[in-house]
Design a protein around this motif. Sequence first.
Motif, PDB file in Angstrom:
ATOM      1  N   CYS A 179       0.835  -1.195   0.000  1.00 19.49           N
ATOM      2  CA  CYS A 179       0.000   0.000   0.000  1.00 19.49           C
ATOM      3  C   CYS A 179       0.874   1.250   0.000  1.00 19.49           C
ATOM      4  O   CYS A 179       2.068   1.201   0.299  1.00 19.49           O
ATOM      5  CB  CYS A 179      -0.961   0.023   1.194  1.00 19.49           C
ATOM      6  SG  CYS A 179      -0.170  -0.150   2.801  1.00 19.49           S
ATOM      7  N   LYS A 205      -2.916  -0.961  -2.462  1.00 20.55           N
ATOM      8  CA  LYS A 205      -3.968  -0.143  -1.857  1.00 20.55           C
ATOM      9  C   LYS A 205      -3.469   1.288  -1.627  1.00 20.55           C
ATOM     10  O   LYS A 205      -2.284   1.501  -1.377  1.00 20.55           O
ATOM     11  CB  LYS A 205      -4.421  -0.765  -0.535  1.00 20.55           C
ATOM     12  CG  LYS A 205      -5.145  -2.088  -0.709  1.00 20.55           C
ATOM     13  CD  LYS A 205      -5.627  -2.640   0.624  1.00 20.55           C
ATOM     14  CE  LYS A 205      -6.428  -3.924   0.419  1.00 20.55           C
ATOM     15  NZ  LYS A 205      -6.906  -4.482   1.719  1.00 20.55           N
ATOM     16  N   TYR A 207      -4.075   4.730   0.617  1.00 26.35           N
ATOM     17  CA  TYR A 207      -4.680   5.370   1.784  1.00 26.35           C
ATOM     18  C   TYR A 207      -4.356   6.862   1.764  1.00 26.35           C
ATOM     19  O   TYR A 207      -3.288   7.271   1.300  1.00 26.35           O
ATOM     20  CB  TYR A 207      -4.135   4.760   3.081  1.00 26.35           C
ATOM     21  CG  TYR A 207      -4.574   3.332   3.315  1.00 26.35           C
ATOM     22  CD1 TYR A 207      -5.755   3.044   3.989  1.00 26.35           C
ATOM     23  CD2 TYR A 207      -3.814   2.264   2.849  1.00 26.35           C
ATOM     24  CE1 TYR A 207      -6.171   1.729   4.198  1.00 26.35           C
ATOM     25  CE2 TYR A 207      -4.208   0.948   3.055  1.00 26.35           C
ATOM     26  CZ  TYR A 207      -5.385   0.693   3.727  1.00 26.35           C
ATOM     27  OH  TYR A 207      -5.787  -0.605   3.929  1.00 26.35           O
ATOM     28  N   THR A 256      -8.633   3.435  -0.914  1.00 26.44           N
ATOM     29  CA  THR A 256      -9.152   2.362  -0.066  1.00 26.44           C
ATOM     30  C   THR A 256      -9.819   2.934   1.182  1.00 26.44           C
ATOM     31  O   THR A 256     -10.908   2.514   1.574  1.00 26.44           O
ATOM     32  CB  THR A 256      -8.020   1.411   0.354  1.00 26.44           C
ATOM     33  OG1 THR A 256      -7.484   0.793  -0.819  1.00 26.44           O
ATOM     34  CG2 THR A 256      -8.510   0.331   1.307  1.00 26.44           C
ATOM     35  N   LYS A 302       2.822  -5.210   6.609  1.00 30.23           N
ATOM     36  CA  LYS A 302       2.726  -4.727   5.226  1.00 30.23           C
ATOM     37  C   LYS A 302       3.972  -3.923   4.835  1.00 30.23           C
ATOM     38  O   LYS A 302       4.643  -3.338   5.673  1.00 30.23           O
ATOM     39  CB  LYS A 302       1.488  -3.836   5.063  1.00 30.23           C
ATOM     40  CG  LYS A 302       0.177  -4.489   5.469  1.00 30.23           C
ATOM     41  CD  LYS A 302      -0.324  -5.444   4.414  1.00 30.23           C
ATOM     42  CE  LYS A 302      -1.575  -6.180   4.853  1.00 30.23           C
ATOM     43  NZ  LYS A 302      -2.689  -5.294   5.201  1.00 30.23           N
TER      44      LYS A 302
END
Length: 323
Positions: A179, A205, A207, A256, A302
């Motif tokens: 992400c 993803k 953010y 996301t 992650k």
Amino acid sequence: MKDMTDMYIPTYDDVLAAHARIAPHIHRTPVLTSSYFNDLTGAELFFKCENFQKAGAFKVRGASNAVFGLSDEMAAKGVATHSSGNHALSLSYAAGRRGIPCHVVMPRTAPQAKKDAVRGYGGIITECEPSTTSREEVFARVQAETGAEFVHPYNDPRVIAGQATCSKELMEQVERLDCVIAPIGGGGMVSGTCLTLSNIAPQVKIYAAEPEQADDAYRSFKAGHIIADDAPVTVADGLKVPLKDLTWHFVSNHVTDILTASEQEIIDAMKLTWQRMKIVIEASCAVPLATILKNRDVFAGKRVGVIITGGNVDMDTLPWITK
């Protein structure tokens, strides 16, 4: 809200063209890591350091793409914008490189360091009150008087294509990201991130991170339509502006989630970055780290790209110093 069919939505071809166009005028900024922050968050964090960018902020990418994409005839009248700081000084920098005038409307409350930088790059400042309404009214007058080409700080396809080159570089520099997180105000950087990743790494993803005291993007995201605040108050001075049609298109289709942090959490993350990474970052840039620290369960395990958007700080008013 305006129908998106009458606004040009930039493509990844525009990003590639932008990267080639601006290459002589920007830095390919480094990616730094911190074992301290990795241990603290339980994630592997990769900080894309746009605080080392020309003019001290990522916004020089979009500004340079807009300025150097103008025809000679359009460029002769100069460029104009309204901005609380980083876009103003970035557009002034790019205009100076091309040798054309740059007119900037800035809130009178904008950090002195940013005003000084704008003037240092040759920008011509007109001050306004610290509200979106005042900013747009004063700007309309300045543009009418000068005839300069309007380069919006973020709701401009040329600007978004330029900002998208940041995440393009990040994906070339770091493999297998899960992400990417970036601060959100008007949404130019996040839109650029969406533009790049949706084309070359759709599995990653995206953010966005926002101050609780200026959380209009968060509320917009939850409501499904733009909610605009006129004059929010936050230490993250670069994140006070609302989303617009073009940035909302990218945010609503590709982000996301939007996460928020309190003023104290932002200040703590900013100070911790200075202490542990030995780099100067603005309060606005500390919001992603603040939200990662607050939402460790989201990011634990992650590989996370964290875009540090700028380092133009007023050293006389650091938020952890009380007078």
